[in-house]
Scaffold this active site. Structure first.
Site, mmCIF file in Angstrom:
data_model
loop_
_atom_site.group_PDB
_atom_site.id
_atom_site.type_symbol
_atom_site.label_atom_id
_atom_site.label_comp_id
_atom_site.label_asym_id
_atom_site.label_seq_id
_atom_site.Cartn_x
_atom_site.Cartn_y
_atom_site.Cartn_z
ATOM 1 N N GLU A 44 -2.968 1.581 43.672
ATOM 2 C CA GLU A 44 -2.625 2.360 44.864
ATOM 3 C C GLU A 44 -1.218 2.054 45.362
ATOM 4 O O GLU A 44 -0.852 0.902 45.581
ATOM 5 C CB GLU A 44 -3.633 2.075 45.984
ATOM 6 C CG GLU A 44 -3.418 2.918 47.222
ATOM 7 C CD GLU A 44 -4.553 2.798 48.227
ATOM 8 O OE1 GLU A 44 -4.473 3.449 49.283
ATOM 9 O OE2 GLU A 44 -5.525 2.065 47.949
ATOM 10 N N LYS A 62 -9.073 7.097 48.474
ATOM 11 C CA LYS A 62 -10.392 7.042 49.087
ATOM 12 C C LYS A 62 -11.321 7.875 48.225
ATOM 13 O O LYS A 62 -11.120 9.079 48.070
ATOM 14 C CB LYS A 62 -10.374 7.596 50.522
ATOM 15 C CG LYS A 62 -9.961 6.592 51.570
ATOM 16 C CD LYS A 62 -10.958 5.460 51.704
ATOM 17 C CE LYS A 62 -10.438 4.404 52.653
ATOM 18 N NZ LYS A 62 -11.353 3.250 52.714
#
Length: 483
Positions: free
Chosen positions: A284, A300
C-alpha cells in the site's frame, strides 16, 4: 480534550532557517548527478554482507501494477542518521559525533531537500533520506492523548541521509548511481559494497515461542468497545490491532528475504539502524509526490487469491458486492480525498481509479487511486500535516478514531501503520503504509495485525482476521532456515 503531547505548531521553515540547518549539519549545496552503472543489481547479496548494527536501506518493488512496481533503491554508509527524540528535537549521528539539532525532524527533512533542483532526472530518487515515521508521530500534527506505553523503545522516526545510492529500474532492467552533488566520491563505497562477502552469522527465529499482547477474549472485548463508539455516533469505523512477539537471534536480513519471498510487493522495505530494523512487505502506498502530482492509494477490501483466473474473478466480484467491504472502502476514499484537499488546489482532487482489484501472491485487494495538485515547492511538513497517518489504518473520522485507538490499544504501534520510504533531495516523496511489517529490536521480532471495526462487525470474526493475517506473516518466517 487535554494532552501532554500536543500538536506541533512551530512556524514554517523559511529559506534562512533551511540554510542554517544545512550549515549546522555541515552540508553544502544540492546538485544531483544520475549516471548509468554496470553494477549488477543484487540487493540480497548486499544485505547478506551487512555487519551487525550497520545502517543500510532497501526500498524494493517486486510485484504489483507497472505504475508502482518499477523502482528499487539501495543505500548504505549514510552521511547522517536522523532520529526523532520524544520531545521533537532531532538526534544526528555522524562520523564526527554531532550533537542533537534543536529543529524538529520534519524541518530538518525539509532543509535536506531543494525542490528548486527538480529537473528531468530519469529516476525518482537522486539521494536524500530513506527511513520511516512511526504511527505515533501522528501526535506531531494532531492533538491526541499520550497514554500508550512505548514499550519497544524505537524512535518516532528514523531516517538515513544518503549522498550516494543505487537505483534500479525493474521495467527496463537498468541500474543507476545517484549522488547529491558532483563532489560526492562514491567509488570507495561501490567497491566495498560489491566485493564484500556475506557474513557467516546465523539467524534463527523462535516460531514456537510466539507471545501476544492481547488474548482472544481481550481482543474480542476491545472490538465490542469499538462498536459501542460506532453505535454512539463517535466514529463510523475504527481500525484496531494487536501485536505478536517472538525471539530473534542473528541479523534481520534473512527475515526480510523470507517476507519478500512469500509476499512480493511494490512497497517492500528494509531499513536497518544501529539498534533496530524495520522490515516491510507492504502493498500500500501512503503518499507519493513527484513535484506536481500528489497521490495516495488506500487499500480496503481483501480476499484470498485463487490460482484459477475464473475462480479468482468470481472472488473479486463477490468482494466488490460485499456491502461491508465496499462501505469501508468508500469511507476511506472520502477521508483520503478530504486529506489531499487540505493541501491541493481547489478542484484538482480526483479519483481516477475507484476500488480496482490488484492481485498479489496470496491475496486480492481493492485499491483506489486518489490524486491532486498541490502548490509548487510544497514542503514535507505541509504534506504530512494534512495527511499523516493514512486513513486506511485509523478509521473515520480520522482524529476521533485515533483517540479511540489510543484508548483501546495497550501499547504504542511504533513503525506498524506508520510509513516507510524516501524523501529525495529534489523534492520528490514516496512513502508506504507500513502493514505486513516487522520490527527487529533487542533480540525480538515484533509484528502487528488488525482490521476495521464497523457497526456490523462480528467480534469473533475480527479476531479471526487478525489470526489469519498473523499466520501469513509467521509462515514466511519458516523460510528463515539456519541450515
Amino acid at each position: 480534550m487535554t494532552s501532554d503531547q500536543g500538536a506541533w505548531t512551530s512556524p514554517p521553515l523559511d529559506a534562512g532557517r533551511r540554510a542554517a540547518i544545512r550549515a549546522e549539519l555541515g552540508l553544502g549545496d544540492i546538485a544531483p548527478v544520475v549516471e548509468p552503472t554496470t553494477v549488477d543489481w543484487d540487493p540480497a547479496r548486499w544485505l547478506a554482507g551487512l555487519a551487525e548494527g550497520e545502517v543500510a536501506s532497501l526500498l524494493e518493488s517486486s510485484a504489483g501494477p507497472d505504475d508502482v512496481a518499477r523502482w528499487s533503491i539501495f543505500g548504505s554508509a549514510p552521511r547522517l542518521v536522523l532520529t526523532a527524540l520524544p520531545e521533537g528535537t532531532t538526534q544526528v549521528d555522524a562520523a564526527d559525533g554531532r550533537a542533537p539539532v534543536a529543529a524538529h525532524l520534519v524541518d530538518v527533512a525539509d532543509a535536506l531537500r531543494d525542490p528548486g533542483c527538480a529537473g528531468s532526472s530519469p529516476v525518482p530518487f537522486v539521494g536524500g533520506l530513506i527511513g520511516y515515521l512511526a504511527y505515533d508521530a501522528g501526535r506531531w500534527f494532531e492533538v491526541l492523548p499520550a497514554t500508550v506505553d512505548h514499550d519497544i523503545g524505537t524512535p518516532l522516526a528514523a531516517f538515513a541521509y544518503y549522498e550516494a545510492a543505487l537505483v534500479h529500474d525493474g521495467l527496463e532492467d537498468r541500474t543507476y548511481l545517484v549522488r547529491t552533488h558532483p563532489d560526492v566520491d562514491a567509488g570507495p563505497w561501490l567497491e566495498d559494497l560489491t566485493t564484500r562477502p556475506p557474513t557467516d552469522a546465523v539467524t534463527t527465529v523462535g516460531r514456537d515461542a510466539v507471545e501476544w499482547n492481547l488474548t482472544r477474549d481481550e481482543y474480542i472485548a476491545l472490538v465490542g468497545r469499538a462498536r459501542d463508539y460506532v453505535f454512539a455516533g463517535d466514529v463510523f469505523e475504527v481500525c484496531l490491532s494487536r501485536r505478536f512477539t517472538l525471539p530473534l537471534a542473528g541479523p534481520p536480513a534473512p527475515v526480510y528475504a523470507a517476507l519478500r519471498h512469500r509476499s512480493p510487493s511494490p512497497f517492500a522495505a528494509y531499513c536497518g539502524f544501529a539498534d533496530h530494523t524495520v522490515l516491510s512487505s507492504s502493498p500500500e502506498r501512503f503518499l507519493s509526490y513527484d513535484g506536481a502530482r500528489l497521490e495516495t492509494r488506500p487499500i480496503k477490501g481483501t480476499s484470498r487469491r485463487h490460482d484459477d483466473p475464473t475462480a479468482n474473478a468470481e472472488v473479486v466480484a463477490e468482494m466488490r458486492a460485499d456491502r461491508k467491504q465496499m462501505a469501508e472502502h468508500l469511507m476511506i476514499v472520502d477521508l483520503s480525498r478530504s486529506d489531499l484537499g487540505r493541501v491541493c488546489a481547489p478542484g484538482t482532487v480526483g479519483v481516477p481509479h475507484l476500488a480496482r482489484a490488484e492481485t498479489y501472491s496470496h491475496v486480492n485487494h481493492l485499491v483506489s487511486v486518489i490524486e491532486g495538485r498541490p502548490p509548487a515547492g510544497i514542503g514535507v511538513r505541509q504534506l504530512l500535516s494534512a495527511t499523516f497517518p493514512g486513513g486506511s489504518i485509523t478509521g473515520a473520522p480520522k482524529v476521533r478514531s485515533m483517540e479511540v485507538i489510543d484508548e483501546l490499544e495497550p501499547v504504542a504501534r511504533g513503525a506498524y501503520t506508520g510509513s516507510v520510504g524516501y524523501l529525495s533531495v529534489d523534492g520528490r516523496v514516496d512513502l508506504n503504509i507500513a502493514i505486513r511489517t516487522l520490527v527487529a529490536a533487542d533480540g525480538r521480532l515484533h509484528g502487528q495485525v488488525g482490521g476495521a471495526v464497523v457497526a456490523d462487525s462480528d467480534p469473533a470474526a475480527e479476531w479471526q482476521e487478525t489470526e489469519d493475517k498473523a499466520q501469513g506473516m509467521l509462515a514466511a518466517l519458516d523460510a528463515v532456515d539456519p541450515t
